[in-house]
Design a protein around this motif. Sequence first.
Motif, short mmCIF file in Angstrom:
data_model
loop_
_atom_site.label_atom_id
_atom_site.label_comp_id
_atom_site.label_asym_id
_atom_site.label_seq_id
_atom_site.Cartn_x
_atom_site.Cartn_y
_atom_site.Cartn_z
N ARG A 27 2.65 -6.23 3.67
CA ARG A 27 3.30 -5.62 2.49
C ARG A 27 2.41 -5.76 1.26
O ARG A 27 2.29 -4.83 0.46
CB ARG A 27 4.65 -6.29 2.17
CG ARG A 27 5.60 -6.47 3.31
CD ARG A 27 5.96 -5.21 3.99
NE ARG A 27 5.61 -5.37 5.40
CZ ARG A 27 5.91 -4.54 6.37
NH1 ARG A 27 6.60 -3.45 6.11
NH2 ARG A 27 5.54 -4.77 7.60
N SER A 30 -0.41 -3.36 1.40
CA SER A 30 0.10 -2.00 1.19
C SER A 30 0.32 -1.73 -0.29
O SER A 30 -0.05 -0.67 -0.80
CB SER A 30 1.42 -1.81 1.94
OG SER A 30 1.23 -2.00 3.32
N VAL A 34 -1.80 1.20 -2.83
CA VAL A 34 -1.27 2.41 -3.47
C VAL A 34 -2.14 2.82 -4.67
O VAL A 34 -2.70 3.93 -4.66
CB VAL A 34 0.21 2.24 -3.86
CG1 VAL A 34 0.70 3.46 -4.62
CG2 VAL A 34 1.06 2.04 -2.60
N VAL A 75 -8.51 -2.54 2.30
CA VAL A 75 -8.33 -1.60 3.42
C VAL A 75 -8.62 -2.31 4.75
O VAL A 75 -7.83 -2.20 5.70
CB VAL A 75 -9.23 -0.35 3.27
CG1 VAL A 75 -9.33 0.39 4.61
CG2 VAL A 75 -8.68 0.58 2.22
N HIS A 78 -5.93 -4.82 5.55
CA HIS A 78 -4.71 -4.11 5.93
C HIS A 78 -4.82 -3.52 7.34
O HIS A 78 -3.89 -3.61 8.13
CB HIS A 78 -4.47 -3.02 4.89
CG HIS A 78 -3.35 -2.09 5.19
ND1 HIS A 78 -2.05 -2.34 4.80
CD2 HIS A 78 -3.32 -0.88 5.81
CE1 HIS A 78 -1.28 -1.34 5.18
NE2 HIS A 78 -2.01 -0.44 5.80
N LEU A 79 -5.95 -2.92 7.66
CA LEU A 79 -6.03 -2.26 8.96
C LEU A 79 -6.19 -3.28 10.08
O LEU A 79 -5.77 -3.02 11.22
CB LEU A 79 -7.09 -1.16 8.98
CG LEU A 79 -8.58 -1.50 8.98
CD1 LEU A 79 -9.08 -1.75 10.38
CD2 LEU A 79 -9.35 -0.31 8.38
N GLY B 32 -2.22 5.67 10.86
CA GLY B 32 -2.86 4.37 10.61
C GLY B 32 -4.08 4.19 11.50
O GLY B 32 -5.14 3.77 11.03
N ALA B 36 -8.01 4.15 10.36
CA ALA B 36 -8.85 3.00 10.70
C ALA B 36 -10.12 3.48 11.40
O ALA B 36 -11.23 3.03 11.07
CB ALA B 36 -8.07 2.03 11.59
N MET B 39 -12.69 4.85 9.08
CA MET B 39 -13.44 3.90 8.25
C MET B 39 -14.82 3.61 8.83
O MET B 39 -15.72 3.19 8.11
CB MET B 39 -12.66 2.58 8.09
CG MET B 39 -11.46 2.67 7.16
SD MET B 39 -11.81 3.41 5.57
CE MET B 39 -12.88 2.16 4.86
N LEU B 83 0.14 7.02 3.17
CA LEU B 83 0.44 6.42 1.87
C LEU B 83 1.91 6.64 1.50
O LEU B 83 2.62 5.72 1.09
CB LEU B 83 -0.46 7.01 0.79
CG LEU B 83 -0.19 6.59 -0.65
CD1 LEU B 83 -1.24 5.61 -1.13
CD2 LEU B 83 -0.14 7.76 -1.60
N GLY B 86 4.19 4.93 3.82
CA GLY B 86 4.02 3.50 3.54
C GLY B 86 4.82 3.07 2.32
O GLY B 86 5.46 2.01 2.32
N ILE B 87 4.82 3.90 1.27
CA ILE B 87 5.60 3.58 0.07
C ILE B 87 7.09 3.54 0.42
O ILE B 87 7.82 2.64 0.01
CB ILE B 87 5.31 4.60 -1.05
CG1 ILE B 87 3.88 4.42 -1.57
CG2 ILE B 87 6.32 4.46 -2.18
CD1 ILE B 87 3.45 5.48 -2.56
N LEU B 90 7.95 0.37 1.98
CA LEU B 90 8.11 -0.75 1.04
C LEU B 90 9.51 -0.73 0.42
O LEU B 90 10.11 -1.78 0.19
CB LEU B 90 7.03 -0.68 -0.05
CG LEU B 90 5.60 -0.87 0.46
CD1 LEU B 90 4.59 -0.79 -0.68
CD2 LEU B 90 5.44 -2.19 1.20
N ASP B 93 11.75 -2.16 2.96
CA ASP B 93 11.59 -3.61 3.02
C ASP B 93 12.36 -4.30 1.90
O ASP B 93 12.76 -5.46 2.03
CB ASP B 93 10.11 -3.99 2.95
CG ASP B 93 9.35 -3.51 4.18
OD1 ASP B 93 9.98 -3.40 5.24
OD2 ASP B 93 8.15 -3.23 4.07
#
Lengths: 125, 133
Positions: A27, A30, A34, A75, A78-79, B32, B36, B39, B83, B86-87, B90, B93
């Motif tokens: 969390r 994340s 943002v 990043v 997180h990953l 996700g 990854a 990257m 993103l 993901g928001i 949150l 959560d």
Amino acid sequence: MSLRTPLSQARGLGAAKEGAGHWWAQRLTSAFLVPLVLWGAFSVAMLGDLSHAGLVAWVQKPLVSAPLIALLLVVFWHLELGLRVIVEDYVHLAWLKVAVIVLVDFAVLLLAVAAVAAVAGIAFR
Amino acid sequence: MSQPDSRPLSPHLQVYRLPLTALLSILHRFTGVVLALGMAPLTGVLVAAAADAALYEQLRALLSAWWGQALLALWTGALYFHLCTGIRHLFWDAGLGFDVAVAFRTSLWTVAAALALTALTWLAALWVRGMLA
Ligand code: HEM
């Protein structure tokens, strides 16, 4: 009546005895991502000159290299957390699960160090 | 168990049409992984920029080809989708937005926001290059 808070009883639970640490780190990263991702994506998109000289000049600005390194660190952190959960969800053979996680972590570590070193190298060249 | 369990598995993935919320959930995981994986080449570009200007220009030429741009567009689309979901994650959560009707509505908002951010980013890129006449 116990004076211990419910939190003290939740700490350190779970199969790996790490409580909610992984969940919280996911969390936290994340939330950090943002603003960092929005900044990074729009900055690169709006960088008119993506030639080598243009990119180097951009990365060398202190107000770029610092957040860029922060973005990369978060990043990769997180990953790593995310990929670990996916492996845990789908790989059930105990030794194989550990082996895959170790390999993934090693790859993530190498990439993270390479990416941060590259930005630092450009910033200090 | 003494007898094989003959009750149907539910949801059976080949029969069952995923609700929108479930589709977004699995797409969050899929994007996700895609992000990854992305990257790795991205790190390659950074290392090239640090170590070898000629190699960097070669990579830039690859990414400027139509298929390079298409891959980048898909990756940024995945980034903004992940993103936005993901928001929303949150908020969940924090205990907000669990109601089924609300979750359906925020699914639509999430997809709309991801599309809008992707379009905005690429329009901004075209605009600074003077390609929006
Ligand atoms: C390049 C950037 C990113 C990469 C490579 C990445 C990668 C991942 C991966 C691999 C997972 C695991 C997926 C799963 O367990 O289903 C994940 C989960 C997650 N990501 Fe990202 N992510 C990125 C950006 C973001 C951003 C910007 C946010 C913004 C909020 C975000 C929020 C989340 C959340 C909340 C989860 C946990 C989902 C869950 O617990 O089910 N991610 N990410």
